[in-house]
Design a protein around this motif. Structure first.
Motif, PDB file in Angstrom:
ATOM      1  N   GLY A  62      14.064   6.290   7.058  1.00 58.11           N
ATOM      2  CA  GLY A  62      14.848   5.078   7.230  1.00 58.11           C
ATOM      3  C   GLY A  62      15.019   4.285   5.952  1.00 58.11           C
ATOM      4  N   GLU A  63      16.097   3.567   5.933  1.00 58.19           N
ATOM      5  CA  GLU A  63      16.455   2.735   4.777  1.00 58.19           C
ATOM      6  C   GLU A  63      15.415   1.642   4.544  1.00 58.19           C
ATOM      7  OE1 GLU A  63      18.980   1.831   1.649  1.00 58.19           O
ATOM      8  OE2 GLU A  63      19.424   3.366   3.136  1.00 58.19           O
ATOM      9  N   ALA A  64      14.921   1.049   5.604  1.00 58.74           N
ATOM     10  CA  ALA A  64      13.934  -0.039   5.468  1.00 58.74           C
ATOM     11  C   ALA A  64      12.666   0.459   4.789  1.00 58.74           C
ATOM     12  CB  ALA A  64      13.602  -0.624   6.838  1.00 58.74           C
ATOM     13  N   PHE A  65      12.259   1.676   5.102  1.00 58.24           N
ATOM     14  CA  PHE A  65      11.054   2.228   4.478  1.00 58.24           C
ATOM     15  C   PHE A  65      11.261   2.395   2.974  1.00 58.24           C
ATOM     16  CE2 PHE A  65       8.604   5.900   3.005  1.00 58.24           C
ATOM     17  CZ  PHE A  65       7.328   5.426   3.248  1.00 58.24           C
ATOM     18  N   VAL A  66      12.407   2.923   2.576  1.00 58.54           N
ATOM     19  CA  VAL A  66      12.678   3.129   1.149  1.00 58.54           C
ATOM     20  C   VAL A  66      12.701   1.790   0.420  1.00 58.54           C
ATOM     21  CG1 VAL A  66      14.333   4.034  -0.535  1.00 58.54           C
ATOM     22  CG2 VAL A  66      13.881   5.300   1.574  1.00 58.54           C
ATOM     23  N   ARG A  67      13.306   0.780   1.030  1.00 60.07           N
ATOM     24  CA  ARG A  67      13.304  -0.555   0.399  1.00 60.07           C
ATOM     25  C   ARG A  67      11.885  -1.099   0.295  1.00 60.07           C
ATOM     26  NH1 ARG A  67      17.792  -1.433   3.769  1.00 60.07           N
ATOM     27  NH2 ARG A  67      16.514  -2.697   5.144  1.00 60.07           N
ATOM     28  N   ALA A  68      11.079  -0.870   1.329  1.00 58.82           N
ATOM     29  CA  ALA A  68       9.688  -1.339   1.304  1.00 58.82           C
ATOM     30  C   ALA A  68       8.903  -0.632   0.203  1.00 58.82           C
ATOM     31  CB  ALA A  68       9.033  -1.106   2.664  1.00 58.82           C
ATOM     32  N   ILE A  69       9.121   0.658   0.030  1.00 53.96           N
ATOM     33  CA  ILE A  69       8.455   1.403  -1.048  1.00 53.96           C
ATOM     34  C   ILE A  69       8.864   0.810  -2.390  1.00 53.96           C
ATOM     35  CG2 ILE A  69       8.458   3.623  -2.276  1.00 53.96           C
ATOM     36  CD1 ILE A  69       6.642   3.717   0.106  1.00 53.96           C
ATOM     37  N   ASP A  70      10.155   0.545  -2.558  1.00 54.14           N
ATOM     38  CA  ASP A  70      10.636  -0.026  -3.821  1.00 54.14           C
ATOM     39  C   ASP A  70       9.999  -1.378  -4.109  1.00 54.14           C
ATOM     40  OD1 ASP A  70      12.245   2.174  -4.242  1.00 54.14           O
ATOM     41  OD2 ASP A  70      14.080   1.201  -3.529  1.00 54.14           O
ATOM     42  N   ARG A  71       9.821  -2.191  -3.069  1.00 59.08           N
ATOM     43  CA  ARG A  71       9.279  -3.543  -3.266  1.00 59.08           C
ATOM     44  C   ARG A  71       7.768  -3.580  -3.391  1.00 59.08           C
ATOM     45  NH1 ARG A  71      12.814  -5.021   0.939  1.00 59.08           N
ATOM     46  NH2 ARG A  71      11.048  -5.255   2.327  1.00 59.08           N
ATOM     47  N   HIS A  72       7.065  -2.762  -2.611  1.00 55.32           N
ATOM     48  CA  HIS A  72       5.626  -2.959  -2.467  1.00 55.32           C
ATOM     49  C   HIS A  72       4.729  -1.854  -3.027  1.00 55.32           C
ATOM     50  CE1 HIS A  72       6.416  -6.459  -0.068  1.00 55.32           C
ATOM     51  NE2 HIS A  72       7.149  -5.757   0.777  1.00 55.32           N
ATOM     52  N   ALA A  73       5.252  -0.665  -3.185  1.00 52.71           N
ATOM     53  CA  ALA A  73       4.391   0.430  -3.664  1.00 52.71           C
ATOM     54  C   ALA A  73       4.102   0.251  -5.145  1.00 52.71           C
ATOM     55  CB  ALA A  73       5.054   1.770  -3.411  1.00 52.71           C
ATOM     56  N   VAL A 124       1.983  -0.423   2.278  1.00 54.98           N
ATOM     57  CA  VAL A 124       3.390  -0.819   2.104  1.00 54.98           C
ATOM     58  C   VAL A 124       3.971  -1.261   3.441  1.00 54.98           C
ATOM     59  CG1 VAL A 124       5.701   0.107   1.650  1.00 54.98           C
ATOM     60  CG2 VAL A 124       3.840   0.585   0.059  1.00 54.98           C
ATOM     61  N   LEU A 125       3.713  -0.502   4.493  1.00 54.06           N
ATOM     62  CA  LEU A 125       4.240  -0.860   5.812  1.00 54.06           C
ATOM     63  C   LEU A 125       3.634  -2.158   6.320  1.00 54.06           C
ATOM     64  CD1 LEU A 125       4.364   2.669   7.486  1.00 54.06           C
ATOM     65  CD2 LEU A 125       6.276   1.320   6.583  1.00 54.06           C
ATOM     66  N   ARG A 126       2.347  -2.400   6.027  1.00 53.21           N
ATOM     67  CA  ARG A 126       1.709  -3.651   6.434  1.00 53.21           C
ATOM     68  C   ARG A 126       2.390  -4.830   5.745  1.00 53.21           C
ATOM     69  NH1 ARG A 126      -1.372  -7.185   4.464  1.00 53.21           N
ATOM     70  NH2 ARG A 126      -1.868  -6.071   2.559  1.00 53.21           N
ATOM     71  N   LYS A 127       2.616  -4.706   4.441  1.00 51.79           N
ATOM     72  CA  LYS A 127       3.288  -5.780   3.694  1.00 51.79           C
ATOM     73  C   LYS A 127       4.708  -5.996   4.202  1.00 51.79           C
ATOM     74  CE  LYS A 127       0.691  -5.238  -0.588  1.00 51.79           C
ATOM     75  NZ  LYS A 127       0.753  -4.799  -1.998  1.00 51.79           N
ATOM     76  N   CYS A 128       5.389  -4.916   4.507  1.00 57.82           N
ATOM     77  CA  CYS A 128       6.753  -5.008   5.032  1.00 57.82           C
ATOM     78  C   CYS A 128       6.753  -5.743   6.371  1.00 57.82           C
ATOM     79  CB  CYS A 128       7.332  -3.609   5.178  1.00 57.82           C
ATOM     80  SG  CYS A 128       9.066  -3.569   5.621  1.00 57.82           S
ATOM     81  N   GLY A 129       5.791  -5.412   7.227  1.00 56.75           N
ATOM     82  CA  GLY A 129       5.675  -6.093   8.518  1.00 56.75           C
ATOM     83  C   GLY A 129       5.387  -7.573   8.353  1.00 56.75           C
ATOM     84  N   GLU A 130       4.529  -7.920   7.402  1.00 55.75           N
ATOM     85  CA  GLU A 130       4.225  -9.330   7.139  1.00 55.75           C
ATOM     86  C   GLU A 130       5.468 -10.071   6.669  1.00 55.75           C
ATOM     87  OE1 GLU A 130       1.044  -9.263   4.303  1.00 55.75           O
ATOM     88  OE2 GLU A 130      -0.469  -8.747   5.807  1.00 55.75           O
ATOM     89  N   GLU A 131       6.264  -9.441   5.823  1.00 61.27           N
ATOM     90  CA  GLU A 131       7.507 -10.061   5.355  1.00 61.27           C
ATOM     91  C   GLU A 131       8.459 -10.323   6.515  1.00 61.27           C
ATOM     92  OE1 GLU A 131       9.417  -7.712   2.388  1.00 61.27           O
ATOM     93  OE2 GLU A 131       8.237  -8.567   0.762  1.00 61.27           O
ATOM     94  N   GLU A 132       8.580  -9.343   7.408  1.00 58.96           N
ATOM     95  CA  GLU A 132       9.474  -9.505   8.554  1.00 58.96           C
ATOM     96  C   GLU A 132       9.007 -10.647   9.449  1.00 58.96           C
ATOM     97  OE1 GLU A 132       9.869  -5.793  10.599  1.00 58.96           O
ATOM     98  OE2 GLU A 132      10.982  -4.870   8.962  1.00 58.96           O
ATOM     99  N   GLU A 133       7.694 -10.752   9.651  1.00 59.81           N
ATOM    100  CA  GLU A 133       7.158 -11.846  10.463  1.00 59.81           C
ATOM    101  C   GLU A 133       7.448 -13.190   9.807  1.00 59.81           C
ATOM    102  OE1 GLU A 133       3.015 -11.070  11.037  1.00 59.81           O
ATOM    103  OE2 GLU A 133       3.377  -9.366  12.373  1.00 59.81           O
TER     104      GLU A 133
END
Length: 142
Positions: A62-73, A124-133
């Motif tokens: 998914g696109e959201a995962f790739v963006r999350a990798i770019d931002r947080h990894a 990365v997914l945890r940080k992405c989830g926190e951002e969405e919240e």
């Protein structure tokens, strides 16, 4: 019998001659290329692999995962992931050909590296989830 022996010797000499010509051709190709040419080939291959991995992740994860990798990894995640892919390929080939007690050690090393990548992706997914919240809470406040 002597005709057979001379035919065999002739075939052997011919094969040896063509083999040396093939090697000479390969050497000539290698000699004609500068280190910069070779570097550009390596960079092009690396770029193609990076693009293929990016497209595959976007399509299958998914696109959201790739963006999350770019931002947080951590920087270089895609390079580490490609190195892991190479290691899996090598370990699989070795494990099928080597005795079980050696294969187990090779596969255990790969398993450890896999666990490290999984941990990084989980973070990365945890940080992405926190951002969405946080974004949802911000929308509620407006």
């Amino acid at each position: 019998a002597s005709a057979s022996a001379s035919a065999s010797a002739s075939a052997s000499a011919s094969a040896s001659s063509s083999s040396s010509h093939s090697r000479a051709g390969l050497d000539a190709d290698a000699k004609g290329k500068t280190p910069a040419d070779r570097l550009h080939q390596i960079e092009a291959f690396h770029l193609m692999r990076s693009v293929a991995l990016d497209i595959s992740l976007r399509a299958f994860v998914g696109e959201a995962f790739v963006r999350a990798i770019d931002r947080h990894a951590a920087k270089g995640f895609m390079d580490r992931f490609m190195a892991f892919q190479d290691l899996v390929e090598d370990a699989t080939a070795q494990a099928t050909a080597l005795p079980r007690f050696i294969s187990k050690r090779i596969l255990d090393k790969v398993s450890g590296l896999r666990a490290e990548l999984v941990q990084e992706i989980t973070e990365v997914l945890r940080k992405c989830g926190e951002e969405e919240e946080e974004e949802e809470e911000e929308k509620k406040r407006r």
